[in-house]
Structure formats: structure tokens, C-alpha cells
Design an enzyme around this catalytic site. Structure first.
Site, mmCIF file in Angstrom:
data_model
loop_
_atom_site.group_PDB
_atom_site.id
_atom_site.type_symbol
_atom_site.label_atom_id
_atom_site.label_comp_id
_atom_site.label_asym_id
_atom_site.label_seq_id
_atom_site.Cartn_x
_atom_site.Cartn_y
_atom_site.Cartn_z
ATOM 1 N N ASP A 66 -26.533 -29.741 11.623
ATOM 2 C CA ASP A 66 -26.954 -30.880 10.814
ATOM 3 C C ASP A 66 -26.503 -32.179 11.478
ATOM 4 O O ASP A 66 -25.346 -32.301 11.907
ATOM 5 C CB ASP A 66 -26.364 -30.750 9.412
ATOM 6 C CG ASP A 66 -26.762 -29.436 8.750
ATOM 7 O OD1 ASP A 66 -27.744 -29.440 7.992
ATOM 8 O OD2 ASP A 66 -26.100 -28.406 9.018
ATOM 9 N N TYR A 86 -36.303 -30.859 7.896
ATOM 10 C CA TYR A 86 -35.834 -29.480 7.995
ATOM 11 C C TYR A 86 -36.638 -28.834 9.123
ATOM 12 O O TYR A 86 -37.767 -28.404 8.927
ATOM 13 C CB TYR A 86 -36.027 -28.752 6.671
ATOM 14 C CG TYR A 86 -35.667 -27.284 6.694
ATOM 15 C CD1 TYR A 86 -34.514 -26.843 7.339
ATOM 16 C CD2 TYR A 86 -36.472 -26.335 6.060
ATOM 17 C CE1 TYR A 86 -34.180 -25.496 7.355
ATOM 18 C CE2 TYR A 86 -36.143 -24.986 6.072
ATOM 19 C CZ TYR A 86 -34.996 -24.578 6.721
ATOM 20 O OH TYR A 86 -34.660 -23.237 6.743
ATOM 21 N N ASP A 88 -29.848 -24.826 0.705
ATOM 22 C CA ASP A 88 -30.183 -23.397 0.683
ATOM 23 C C ASP A 88 -30.611 -22.945 -0.719
ATOM 24 O O ASP A 88 -30.113 -21.949 -1.235
ATOM 25 C CB ASP A 88 -28.983 -22.580 1.173
ATOM 26 C CG ASP A 88 -29.337 -21.108 1.376
ATOM 27 O OD1 ASP A 88 -30.496 -20.822 1.714
ATOM 28 O OD2 ASP A 88 -28.454 -20.245 1.187
ATOM 29 N N ASN A 131 -31.628 -27.437 13.160
ATOM 30 C CA ASN A 131 -31.680 -26.045 13.605
ATOM 31 C C ASN A 131 -31.483 -25.883 15.111
ATOM 32 O O ASN A 131 -32.168 -25.091 15.764
ATOM 33 C CB ASN A 131 -33.000 -25.395 13.167
ATOM 34 C CG ASN A 131 -32.808 -24.504 11.949
ATOM 35 O OD1 ASN A 131 -31.824 -23.772 11.850
ATOM 36 N ND2 ASN A 131 -33.740 -24.565 11.018
ATOM 37 N N ASP A 170 -24.575 -22.512 2.366
ATOM 38 C CA ASP A 170 -24.059 -22.045 3.647
ATOM 39 C C ASP A 170 -23.964 -23.181 4.660
ATOM 40 O O ASP A 170 -23.441 -22.998 5.761
ATOM 41 C CB ASP A 170 -24.892 -20.880 4.200
ATOM 42 C CG ASP A 170 -26.383 -21.169 4.238
ATOM 43 O OD1 ASP A 170 -26.811 -22.270 3.837
ATOM 44 O OD2 ASP A 170 -27.147 -20.273 4.669
ATOM 45 N N HIS A 171 -24.455 -24.354 4.294
ATOM 46 C CA HIS A 171 -24.237 -25.591 5.053
ATOM 47 C C HIS A 171 -23.292 -26.485 4.262
ATOM 48 O O HIS A 171 -23.195 -26.374 3.028
ATOM 49 C CB HIS A 171 -25.545 -26.357 5.257
ATOM 50 C CG HIS A 171 -26.526 -25.706 6.172
ATOM 51 N ND1 HIS A 171 -26.857 -26.207 7.408
ATOM 52 C CD2 HIS A 171 -27.273 -24.585 6.018
ATOM 53 C CE1 HIS A 171 -27.770 -25.429 7.971
ATOM 54 N NE2 HIS A 171 -28.033 -24.434 7.149
ATOM 55 N N GLU A 203 -34.164 -27.578 2.727
ATOM 56 C CA GLU A 203 -34.299 -26.193 2.276
ATOM 57 C C GLU A 203 -34.131 -26.110 0.754
ATOM 58 O O GLU A 203 -33.358 -25.304 0.236
ATOM 59 C CB GLU A 203 -33.316 -25.270 3.006
ATOM 60 C CG GLU A 203 -33.816 -23.843 3.075
ATOM 61 C CD GLU A 203 -32.982 -22.919 3.947
ATOM 62 O OE1 GLU A 203 -33.309 -21.725 3.989
ATOM 63 O OE2 GLU A 203 -32.008 -23.384 4.605
ATOM 64 N N ASP A 240 -31.229 -30.836 8.757
ATOM 65 C CA ASP A 240 -30.934 -29.586 9.466
ATOM 66 C C ASP A 240 -31.916 -29.503 10.627
ATOM 67 O O ASP A 240 -33.088 -29.171 10.435
ATOM 68 C CB ASP A 240 -31.093 -28.412 8.503
ATOM 69 C CG ASP A 240 -30.865 -27.060 9.174
ATOM 70 O OD1 ASP A 240 -30.588 -27.020 10.395
ATOM 71 O OD2 ASP A 240 -30.989 -26.034 8.479
#
Length: 344
Positions: free
Chosen positions: A309, A198, A97, A239, A334-335, A123, A237
Site C-alpha cells: 500500500d 485497487y 478486505d 499489489n 489483512d492490510h 477491496e 493497494d
């Protein structure tokens, strides 16, 4: 009903109140008194805190206590495959992030302690020309590869840092529509491909859901073509929370990005093409194991999260799978990072 009508009659009886402020006298009428009383009633009903004006709880009814968070504890690492072979490859993946902020939060200290053979980042939000010296000069990973958005600096971006030089490194999946956002790096090693990705978010209001559906189809085709040449590890990630067990609030998120029927079906199709979610292969019933928590509402401390993830493996690599870890104690994004132990 009787109680509230009585309150209204009491309010109307107090028809005049004299107010003196700095020597000026004024009259407050019953109408303004009633209006203020009504406002107080509304505030008592709208807020979560009891300010003394809320109605008393019914006799005998217990007030519901907040639920204690159910936390996930990462178990000890398994360092052998089911057939007894010792792990000889360790891969870590982390959505940071924002690479520059993550470095300032001492993310690299954790990486050095973890000591993977390959570190994959998503990211990164950082053009190659703006990369922090702390990471570009890392002697632990002499071979470093970066991909970023062609059109938006500070958007998307992935990286792969390797102790051993790959045979070949490529960027993207061969589709300009997708590759311009800098979402995929593929490294070829002697016995397998490593792909870090990503995956596009469908966005608030699902504004990119159609694009995401196209991505899922074309990304699966790319991975399937690689798998015909050599088995692969996909990490990053992705998503999507695949099943209801993979997020805290499944009922409330069925129409939100990351848990729509379309995104989950896209992941189903990937698995049907001969790939395996390594964490669920080893821990099929493990609940409350998440890798992402929004910064809002103290979600991480409450463990209100999503598992977004993954390490996804070709079926040919499953005999060498040792462990798939969720390092949920690692901070800085935040991950949280995830780590794979395998035999190659």
C-alpha cells in the site's frame, strides 16, 4: 547406517505377538510390526514436533532457536514539510478486505480517531445498494463516492469519503476492460488530483500476469495525462512490493504475484514517469515496514509481511510532503491503513 540395521534385526526377532481384545485372540506378525515401526520413523521425520522417536541430536550441536520477530514501530508524525510549512491535508488509505466485515470489526472507530480529511478504501467487496448504514450515514464525511464491479458482486471495489466536496469526481481510467471491475476513483481538488486504486492481483499461478502488465502500462498513461493538468496523489493497494526491502521473504517470492520481475518493472516505469514513493522518499532504508500480512501462519504477529500500500506523489508535490505513515497497529483487515500528511 549401523544403528538402523540393528533396529531392523531387533524388529524381526520379535516375530509373534499375541493380542487379546474383548476375548478374541489374534496374532500380529513381524511383518505388521515392521510396517508400524517404519511408519513411526516416517512420522518422526515428517513432523516438526519431537514425539520421542526422532534420532538424538549430535553431541555438541546446538538446536536453533526460533528467531524473535522484528517489528516495525511507527514513529511520531512529522507535521511540517522540509521547508517548514505546516501540514494542511491528511489522507488515509486502507484495503479493508470486505467493507461489511470491516465495519463489524470496528474499523470506523479507528477512522474517527485518525480523523483524516479524505478516507480512501480498497477491496470493499460491496455493491452500493448493500453498503452498511454505519458508513453511509457518517456525518464526518458528507461527500462519499463508491465504485464496484459491474459483473461480480462482492469483488474488488473502491471508495472515497471526503470532508470537503471535490471539484469533480470520475470513475475508472477510460478503458472498459479495466473499468468494469471498479478499481479507480479520481477526485479533482483545487491544487491536485487524488486517485485511489485497487490494482489487479496477478493471481495464484500468475494467471492474470499478462492482464496486469497491460494494466500497468495503461494506468501509467492515465496518471501521466492527469499530471500534465495538475499534480496528483495516488493511494491504495498497488499489489506490488517494489524492492527486496519491501517484503520479508524476497528470495522465496520472486515467482509469486506481487513480486515478479514484471510487476516490479511496472512500478519502476511509474516512478520513471515522474512519480515518487512517498514512504521511501522519507525512509529509504527502513526495513520490516509492511502493510499486508496473510491470515495464515500467524504472519502478522511474526511480522512476515509485504508493503503493498502506497502514497505515490507527483514530483511537484514533494516540497509539501510532511510524512507518510504505516499504521500497523490498526486491526480489522489483512492490510493496515496508511496516512499521508502534506501541504497543499
Amino acid at each position: 547406517m549401523f544403528f538402523f540395521s540393528q533396529r531392523r534385526r531387533v524388529c524381526t526377532c520379535v516375530c509373534v505377538r499375541v493380542v487379546c481384545l474383548r476375548g478374541v485372540c489374534g496374532i500380529t506378525t513381524s511383518a505388521s510390526m515392521s510396517k508400524r515401526a517404519k511408519t513411526n520413523e516416517q512420522e518422526a521425520g515428517d513432523g516438526d514436533h519431537d514425539n520421542g522417536t526422532a534420532p538424538a541430536a549430535k553431541k555438541g550441536k546446538k538446536v536453533k532457536e526460533p528467531e524473535a520477530p522484528i517489528l516495525y514501530s511507527d514513529p511520531p508524525d512529522k507535521m511540517n514539510s522540509k521547508d517548514g510549512r505546516a501540514a494542511n491535508m491528511k489522507i488515509t488509505s486502507w484495503n479493508v478486505d470486505g467493507l461489511r466485515a470491516w465495519v463489524k470489526k470496528k474499523g470506523l472507530d479507528w477512522v474517527r480517531d485518525e480523523a483524516p480529511d479524505v478516507l480512501c478504501l480498497q477491496e470493499t467487496k460491496c455493491a452500493e445498494k448493500s453498503l452498511p448504514d454505519e458508513i453511509t450515514s457518517m456525518p464526518e464525511f458528507p461527500h462519499k463516492y463508491w465504485a464496484g464491479s459491474d459483473e461480480k458482486e462482492g469483488y474488488s471495489g473502491v471508495a472515497m469519503l471526503c470532508k470537503t466536496e471535490p471539484l469533480k469526481v470520475t470513475y475508472g481510467i477510460g478503458k472498459e476492460e479495466h473499468d468494469k471491475e471498479g478499481r479507480v476513483i479520481t477526485a479533482e481538488f483545487p491544487t491536485f488530483f487524488l486517485v485511489t486504486a485497487y490494482v489487479p492481483n496477478s493471481g495464484r499461478g500468475l494467471v492474470r500476469l499478462d492482464y496486469r502488465k497491460t494494466w500497468d502500462v495503461e494506468f501509467k498513461a492515465y496518471l501521466s495525462d492527469l499530471d500534465k493538468r495538475k499534480p496528483l496523489v495516488l493511494c491504495g493497494d498497488l499489489n506490488v512490493a517494489h524492492e527486496e526491502i519491501d517484503l520479508k521473504n524476497s528470495k522465496g517470492n520472486k515467482k509469486n504475484a506481487g513480486f515478479t520481475a514484471e510487476e516490479r518493472e511496472g512500478f519502476n516505469q511509474l516512478l520513471a514517469a515522474g512519480f515518487t514513493d512517498s514512504f521511501r522518499e522519507l525512509y529509504p532504508e527502513q526495513a520490516n515496514a509492511y502493510t499486508f500480512w496473510t491470515y495464515m501462519m500467524n504472519s502478522r504477529s511474526k511480522n512476515v509481511g509485504w508493503r503493498l500500500d502506497y502514497f505515490v506523489l507527483s514530483s511537484a508535490l514533494l516540497p509539501g510532503l510532511c510524512d507518510s505513515k504505516i499504521r500497523n497497529q490498526a486491526m480489522g483487515s489483512d492490510h493496515c491503513p496508511i496516512t499521508l500528511h502534506m501541504v497543499v
